[in-house]
Design a protein around this motif. Structure first.
Motif, mmCIF file in Angstrom:
data_model
loop_
_atom_site.group_PDB
_atom_site.id
_atom_site.type_symbol
_atom_site.label_atom_id
_atom_site.label_comp_id
_atom_site.label_asym_id
_atom_site.label_seq_id
_atom_site.Cartn_x
_atom_site.Cartn_y
_atom_site.Cartn_z
ATOM 1 N N PHE A 44 55.159 32.065 49.058
ATOM 2 C CA PHE A 44 55.812 30.770 48.903
ATOM 3 C C PHE A 44 55.599 30.333 47.469
ATOM 4 O O PHE A 44 54.749 30.905 46.762
ATOM 5 C CB PHE A 44 55.184 29.718 49.837
ATOM 6 C CG PHE A 44 55.264 30.040 51.305
ATOM 7 C CD1 PHE A 44 56.478 30.007 51.974
ATOM 8 C CD2 PHE A 44 54.113 30.345 52.024
ATOM 9 C CE1 PHE A 44 56.548 30.291 53.325
ATOM 10 C CE2 PHE A 44 54.168 30.632 53.375
ATOM 11 C CZ PHE A 44 55.395 30.604 54.032
ATOM 12 N N PRO A 45 56.293 29.332 46.985
ATOM 13 C CA PRO A 45 55.975 28.777 45.662
ATOM 14 C C PRO A 45 54.516 28.320 45.627
ATOM 15 O O PRO A 45 54.080 27.524 46.453
ATOM 16 C CB PRO A 45 56.933 27.587 45.535
ATOM 17 C CG PRO A 45 58.098 27.966 46.401
ATOM 18 C CD PRO A 45 57.506 28.700 47.571
ATOM 19 N N GLY A 46 53.751 28.877 44.701
ATOM 20 C CA GLY A 46 52.336 28.513 44.581
ATOM 21 C C GLY A 46 51.417 29.247 45.529
ATOM 22 O O GLY A 46 50.222 28.960 45.560
ATOM 23 N N VAL A 47 51.943 30.211 46.296
ATOM 24 C CA VAL A 47 51.115 30.959 47.244
ATOM 25 C C VAL A 47 51.369 32.455 47.048
ATOM 26 O O VAL A 47 52.505 32.929 47.212
ATOM 27 C CB VAL A 47 51.414 30.591 48.712
ATOM 28 C CG1 VAL A 47 50.493 31.366 49.648
ATOM 29 C CG2 VAL A 47 51.260 29.092 48.925
ATOM 30 N N ASP A 48 50.324 33.192 46.681
ATOM 31 C CA ASP A 48 50.426 34.635 46.483
ATOM 32 C C ASP A 48 49.434 35.357 47.378
ATOM 33 O O ASP A 48 48.312 34.868 47.596
ATOM 34 C CB ASP A 48 50.144 35.008 45.030
ATOM 35 C CG ASP A 48 51.151 34.399 44.072
ATOM 36 O OD1 ASP A 48 52.351 34.611 44.276
ATOM 37 O OD2 ASP A 48 50.717 33.696 43.126
ATOM 38 N N VAL A 49 49.827 36.524 47.871
ATOM 39 C CA VAL A 49 48.920 37.416 48.588
ATOM 40 C C VAL A 49 48.717 38.639 47.695
ATOM 41 O O VAL A 49 49.683 39.297 47.292
ATOM 42 C CB VAL A 49 49.487 37.837 49.954
ATOM 43 C CG1 VAL A 49 48.612 38.919 50.591
ATOM 44 C CG2 VAL A 49 49.572 36.627 50.879
ATOM 45 N N ILE A 50 47.451 38.938 47.390
ATOM 46 C CA ILE A 50 47.120 39.987 46.427
ATOM 47 C C ILE A 50 46.248 41.040 47.105
ATOM 48 O O ILE A 50 45.201 40.712 47.687
ATOM 49 C CB ILE A 50 46.374 39.397 45.215
ATOM 50 C CG1 ILE A 50 47.190 38.260 44.597
ATOM 51 C CG2 ILE A 50 46.071 40.484 44.185
ATOM 52 C CD1 ILE A 50 46.386 37.310 43.748
ATOM 53 N N TYR A 51 46.678 42.286 47.034
ATOM 54 C CA TYR A 51 45.898 43.415 47.547
ATOM 55 C C TYR A 51 45.072 43.989 46.389
ATOM 56 O O TYR A 51 45.636 44.391 45.362
ATOM 57 C CB TYR A 51 46.817 44.480 48.124
ATOM 58 C CG TYR A 51 47.514 44.045 49.396
ATOM 59 C CD1 TYR A 51 46.970 44.330 50.633
ATOM 60 C CD2 TYR A 51 48.713 43.332 49.349
ATOM 61 C CE1 TYR A 51 47.601 43.919 51.809
ATOM 62 C CE2 TYR A 51 49.355 42.922 50.512
ATOM 63 C CZ TYR A 51 48.790 43.221 51.737
ATOM 64 O OH TYR A 51 49.406 42.819 52.901
ATOM 65 N N ASN A 52 43.763 43.998 46.553
ATOM 66 C CA ASN A 52 42.856 44.412 45.488
ATOM 67 C C ASN A 52 42.275 45.792 45.783
ATOM 68 O O ASN A 52 41.682 46.017 46.838
ATOM 69 C CB ASN A 52 41.707 43.408 45.360
ATOM 70 C CG ASN A 52 42.207 41.998 45.110
ATOM 71 O OD1 ASN A 52 42.793 41.716 44.078
ATOM 72 N ND2 ASN A 52 41.990 41.105 46.072
ATOM 73 N N ASP A 53 42.418 46.697 44.836
ATOM 74 C CA ASP A 53 41.888 48.058 44.937
ATOM 75 C C ASP A 53 41.030 48.280 43.695
ATOM 76 O O ASP A 53 41.539 48.596 42.613
ATOM 77 C CB ASP A 53 43.060 49.046 45.006
ATOM 78 C CG ASP A 53 42.608 50.488 45.140
ATOM 79 O OD1 ASP A 53 41.404 50.717 45.270
ATOM 80 O OD2 ASP A 53 43.475 51.379 45.102
ATOM 81 N N VAL A 54 39.721 48.102 43.835
ATOM 82 C CA VAL A 54 38.816 48.065 42.686
ATOM 83 C C VAL A 54 37.894 49.275 42.691
ATOM 84 O O VAL A 54 37.240 49.562 43.698
ATOM 85 C CB VAL A 54 37.965 46.772 42.694
ATOM 86 C CG1 VAL A 54 37.030 46.736 41.488
ATOM 87 C CG2 VAL A 54 38.869 45.538 42.716
ATOM 88 N N HIS A 55 37.845 49.963 41.547
ATOM 89 C CA HIS A 55 36.917 51.083 41.362
ATOM 90 C C HIS A 55 36.255 50.954 39.992
ATOM 91 O O HIS A 55 36.362 51.831 39.132
ATOM 92 C CB HIS A 55 37.660 52.415 41.503
ATOM 93 C CG HIS A 55 38.177 52.647 42.888
ATOM 94 N ND1 HIS A 55 37.401 53.141 43.900
ATOM 95 C CD2 HIS A 55 39.388 52.405 43.430
ATOM 96 C CE1 HIS A 55 38.116 53.219 45.012
ATOM 97 N NE2 HIS A 55 39.320 52.761 44.758
ATOM 98 N N ARG A 56 35.582 49.845 39.795
ATOM 99 C CA ARG A 56 34.836 49.573 38.571
ATOM 100 C C ARG A 56 33.799 48.510 38.902
ATOM 101 O O ARG A 56 33.952 47.784 39.889
ATOM 102 C CB ARG A 56 35.758 49.128 37.436
ATOM 103 C CG ARG A 56 36.596 47.920 37.767
ATOM 104 C CD ARG A 56 37.605 47.603 36.666
ATOM 105 N NE ARG A 56 36.950 47.061 35.474
ATOM 106 C CZ ARG A 56 37.601 46.809 34.350
ATOM 107 N NH1 ARG A 56 38.904 47.081 34.245
ATOM 108 N NH2 ARG A 56 36.979 46.306 33.307
ATOM 109 N N PRO A 57 32.747 48.373 38.090
ATOM 110 C CA PRO A 57 31.684 47.433 38.464
ATOM 111 C C PRO A 57 31.982 45.968 38.179
ATOM 112 O O PRO A 57 31.451 45.091 38.865
ATOM 113 C CB PRO A 57 30.486 47.911 37.631
ATOM 114 C CG PRO A 57 31.090 48.627 36.470
ATOM 115 C CD PRO A 57 32.355 49.245 36.969
#
Length: 347
Positions: A44-57
């Motif tokens: 929605f405006p002002g609403v984000d869904v973020i998928y995080n794939d992290v391989h660092r400290p």
């Protein structure tokens, strides 16, 4: 493709744009320590869904621009550090945090250099105007969520529970053809759940908060362990070297890294040994000696306990079919990862 100034402020000055298309942007942060990929969908405006794939400290930004930015984080795999009033607590799989972004230097630490999860980010001004129409008959407002869960810029940590798992489990495997509509439904479900359930009163209230001085000491102890894999280092040695009691060291180390000092050191050594078995022609006893083992049987047992098979069998199998691209996460949302494989990619 260049990031906007706002994107650099949110994700960091070194952020790259991997892909940008209608409603979806894929960001990447990479350096010599590893990489993080964030796939962001505007719901929605002002609403984000973020998928995080992290391989660092560590992931960090220089200045966070919006005091009105609220983040709801769900941990699927790995661990993430959260600061609460000058002390630290650690997200584990299934946990949820609700926190506001404030205008200061911000770094997020991932103790295992491995983290998969989802962030629901709300710009409280824009989101409130949009959601007030969609959720007209309900008492949910993003600004009220911030007031309830983030008083005095605090971060609320809520341990894993069925209600949270119900909402997020389906978000990790949404079919592409229904993604846009399904994300809208799940975001509204999440906001209704948080607005109608007093989770703030039931948030973490145990002794798993650790003072900054203790956290810094155990992080230094961890670095010492990983840089001296040829030694057998005891807890008493670490405690003396870093000026902390043995009891505190053991408790805080497990709180930060999720394992005892002994288990962490053994796993790290065996994962390093696995790299040498795959990538060199050193014989097993040579490799055992590199990691402080002068007894082949003890090394083989330790390796089997961590890797699930003997060094010889592991070498034969890995040389037959191991390739780095086969061990990367298979799901674009970071939903699938093999517990052993991420060690391979982050040592």
């Amino acid at each position: 493709m260049s990031a906007t100034e706002r994107e650099k402020q949110i994700y960091g000055p070194g952020v790259e744009i991997i892909r940008r298309e209608k409603g979806c942007t894929v960001y990447r942060l990479a350096d010599e320590t590893g990489e993080a990929v964030m796939t962001s969908y505007q719901v929605f405006p002002g609403v984000d869904v973020i998928y995080n794939d992290v391989h660092r400290p560590v992931c960090g930004t220089d200045v966070l621009p919006l005091d009105g930015l609220l983040e709801i984080d769900h941990c699927r795999e790995g661990r993430m550090e959260c600061e609460v009033c000058g002390e630290y607590i650690y997200m584990t799989p299934g946990d949820l945090t609700i926190h506001r972004k404030v205008g200061n230097v911000h770094n997020t630490y991932f103790p295992l250099s491995h983290y998969h999860g989802i962030t629901v980010a709300l710009d409280t001004d824009s989101a409130s105007r949009c959601l007030s129409c969609i959720l007209e008959d309900t008492p949910v407002k993003s600004s009220e969520l911030m007031e309830r869960y983030c008083q005095n810029h605090a971060c609320t940590v809520i341990r894993a529970r069925p209600g949270i798992e119900h909402i997020f489990s389906e978000l990790y495997s949404i079919p592409e053809q229904i993604r846009e509509g399904y994300l809208k439904i799940k975001v509204m479900e999440l906001l209704l759940f948080l607005g109608g359930t007093d989770l703030a009163a039931d948030a973490v209230s145990d002794s798993r908060y650790f003072p900054a001085a203790q956290v810094e000491a155990v992080k230094a102890a961890k670095e010492y362990l990983t840089q001296h894999t040829e030694k057998h280092i005891t807890v008493s040695e670490l405690a003396e070297r870093f000026g902390i009691s043995q009891t505190t060291l053991k408790a805080c180390f497990k709180g930060v890294f999720g394992e005892s000092v002994y288990t962490f050191a053994r796993q790290f050594k065996m994962q390093k040994a696995a790299v040498l078995l795959r990538q060199t022609n050193k014989n097993v006893m040579e490799i055992a000696g590199i990691f402080g083992y002068d007894n082949g049987s003890k090394f083989a047992k330790a390796f089997r306990d961590v890797m699930g098979e003997t060094p010889d069998k592991y070498r034969r199998a890995s040389r037959a079919d191991w390739a780095p691209e086969k061990n990367r996460e298979k799901c674009p949302n970071g939903a699938e990862a093999n517990q052993k494989d991420w060690y391979h990619l982050n040592i």
